[in-house]
Each structure stands twice: as structure tokens, then as C-alpha cells.
Design a protein around this motif. Structure first.
Motif, PDB file in Angstrom:
ATOM      1  N   SER A  30      39.727  16.425 -18.948  1.00  0.00           N
ATOM      2  CA  SER A  30      40.172  16.779 -17.456  1.00  0.00           C
ATOM      3  C   SER A  30      38.838  16.310 -16.646  1.00  0.00           C
ATOM      4  N   ALA A  31      37.642  16.750 -17.009  1.00  0.00           N
ATOM      5  CA  ALA A  31      36.237  16.287 -16.203  1.00  0.00           C
ATOM      6  C   ALA A  31      36.074  14.960 -16.262  1.00  0.00           C
ATOM      7  N   VAL A  32      36.388  14.227 -17.204  1.00  0.00           N
ATOM      8  CA  VAL A  32      36.232  12.744 -17.471  1.00  0.00           C
ATOM      9  C   VAL A  32      37.310  12.266 -16.437  1.00  0.00           C
ATOM     10  N   ASN A  33      38.410  12.549 -16.459  1.00  0.00           N
ATOM     11  CA  ASN A  33      39.394  12.009 -15.381  1.00  0.00           C
ATOM     12  C   ASN A  33      38.871  12.139 -13.954  1.00  0.00           C
ATOM     13  N   LYS A  34      38.223  13.390 -13.686  1.00  0.00           N
ATOM     14  CA  LYS A  34      38.053  13.776 -12.320  1.00  0.00           C
ATOM     15  C   LYS A  34      36.832  13.203 -11.774  1.00  0.00           C
ATOM     16  N   ILE A  35      35.799  13.020 -12.859  1.00  0.00           N
ATOM     17  CA  ILE A  35      34.575  12.021 -12.275  1.00  0.00           C
ATOM     18  C   ILE A  35      34.966  10.583 -12.190  1.00  0.00           C
ATOM     19  N   ARG A  36      35.773  10.291 -13.170  1.00  0.00           N
ATOM     20  CA  ARG A  36      36.128   8.687 -12.872  1.00  0.00           C
ATOM     21  C   ARG A  36      37.070   8.541 -11.470  1.00  0.00           C
ATOM     22  N   LEU A  37      37.803   9.632 -11.095  1.00  0.00           N
ATOM     23  CA  LEU A  37      38.364   9.472  -9.753  1.00  0.00           C
ATOM     24  C   LEU A  37      37.355   9.758  -8.636  1.00  0.00           C
ATOM     25  N   LEU A  38      36.426  10.652  -8.817  1.00  0.00           N
ATOM     26  CA  LEU A  38      35.398  11.006  -7.632  1.00  0.00           C
ATOM     27  C   LEU A  38      34.575   9.583  -7.406  1.00  0.00           C
ATOM     28  N   LEU A  39      34.331   8.923  -8.431  1.00  0.00           N
ATOM     29  CA  LEU A  39      33.312   7.773  -8.289  1.00  0.00           C
ATOM     30  C   LEU A  39      34.096   6.142  -8.126  1.00  0.00           C
ATOM     31  N   GLN A  40      35.466   6.353  -7.963  1.00  0.00           N
ATOM     32  CA  GLN A  40      36.226   5.024  -7.950  1.00  0.00           C
ATOM     33  C   GLN A  40      36.008   4.461  -6.763  1.00  0.00           C
ATOM     34  N   ASP A  41      35.830   5.011  -5.654  1.00  0.00           N
ATOM     35  CA  ASP A  41      35.746   4.735  -4.278  1.00  0.00           C
ATOM     36  C   ASP A  41      34.282   4.575  -3.915  1.00  0.00           C
ATOM     37  N   LYS A  42      33.477   4.729  -4.797  1.00  0.00           N
ATOM     38  CA  LYS A  42      32.004   4.941  -4.559  1.00  0.00           C
ATOM     39  C   LYS A  42      31.113   3.910  -5.267  1.00  0.00           C
ATOM     40  N   PRO A  43      31.369   2.530  -5.195  1.00  0.00           N
ATOM     41  CA  PRO A  43      30.618   1.644  -6.197  1.00  0.00           C
ATOM     42  C   PRO A  43      29.030   1.921  -5.864  1.00  0.00           C
TER      43      PRO A  43
END
Length: 129
Positions: A30-43
Motif C-alpha cells: 500500500s505504501a509503495v503504491n501511494k509513493i509511486r502515485l505521489l511521484l508519478q506527476d513529479k519527474p
């Protein structure tokens, strides 16, 4: 310079056998997925940075920030393609800790399940070791 991100809750974990791992911090799916989602639009950011600061009624609290680079003294945790950096001051307080992301009807937050904590405040935002 980093931008402040979200609020985190701390939970003292007792009667849990600590499994030896190579990483100071383990992430739940769950934490991995949320971090991935948070960083998705912030290259421009390479990951999240976990720190600790003096605050609250019990002494310490964790901070979470986006980070653009790794400091020399940061510990890097790479799990499932997600990078989390641990600031030098927070490294000993996080040993054996599990970072989770929990969502309910009233809140969504990262939760640190930490076996090293001796006490927390009533709201769960600060702790002591």
C-alpha cells in the motif's frame, strides 16, 4: 530544498518479532503504491525523504518530504522501484520499522509501525525512544 508532503502517524508495536532485513525501513504494498502515485506527476523528484524533528508532547515526530537529490549521509531504501531516503538523524529511530499507507473514511496517511518506540502521545503524532 524540498516541499512538505503529508502528515504521518506513529504506532508503537509490541510483541512483534522483528525480522532481520537489510533495509532499515520496509514498505508495505500500500505504501509503495501511494509513493509511486505521489511521484508519478513529479519527474523532478527522485523519491521521498523521511526525517525526524523535535515536536509534540512526546518529543519526536517523523517528517515526509519530496526530495530531488540524495545527501551523502542519507540511507536509501529501494523497494519495488520506489526510493525512500532516510535522513541521518532519523536512521536509528527507524530500524526495523514498517511504513504503511492507511485510508479510511476520515483520513488517509502514512503510518510507521515502529518496534523501537517506548511511548506515543494520545493523537499518535509524536513518540519517544
Amino acid at each position: 530544498m524540498s516541499a512538505s508532503m503529508v502528515r504521518a502517524t506513529v504506532r508503537a508495536v509490541s510483541k512483534r518479532k522483528i525480522l532481520p532485513t537489510r533495509a532499515a525501513l520496509t514498505l508495505t504494498p500500500s505504501a509503495v503504491n501511494k509513493i509511486r502515485l505521489l511521484l508519478q506527476d513529479k519527474p523532478e523528484y527522485i523519491g521521498l525523504k523521511v526525517g525526524v524533528r523535535t515536536r509534540g508532547c512526546n518529543g519526536l515526530t517523523y517528517t515526509l518530504d519530496y526530495t530531488k537529490d540524495r545527501d551523502k549521509s542519507d540511507e536509501e531504501v529501494l523497494q519495488d522501484g520506489v526510493r525512500v531516503f532516510i535522513a541521518k538523524k532519523a536512521q536509528l529511530t527507524l530500524l526495523g520499522t514498517e511504513m504503511d499507507f492507511v485510508e479510511s473514511k476520515l483520513s488517509s496517511e502514512f503510518v510507521f509501525n515502529n518496534p523501537n518506540i517506548k511511548g506515543t502521545c494520545g493523537c499518535g503524532e509524536s513518540f519517544n525512544i
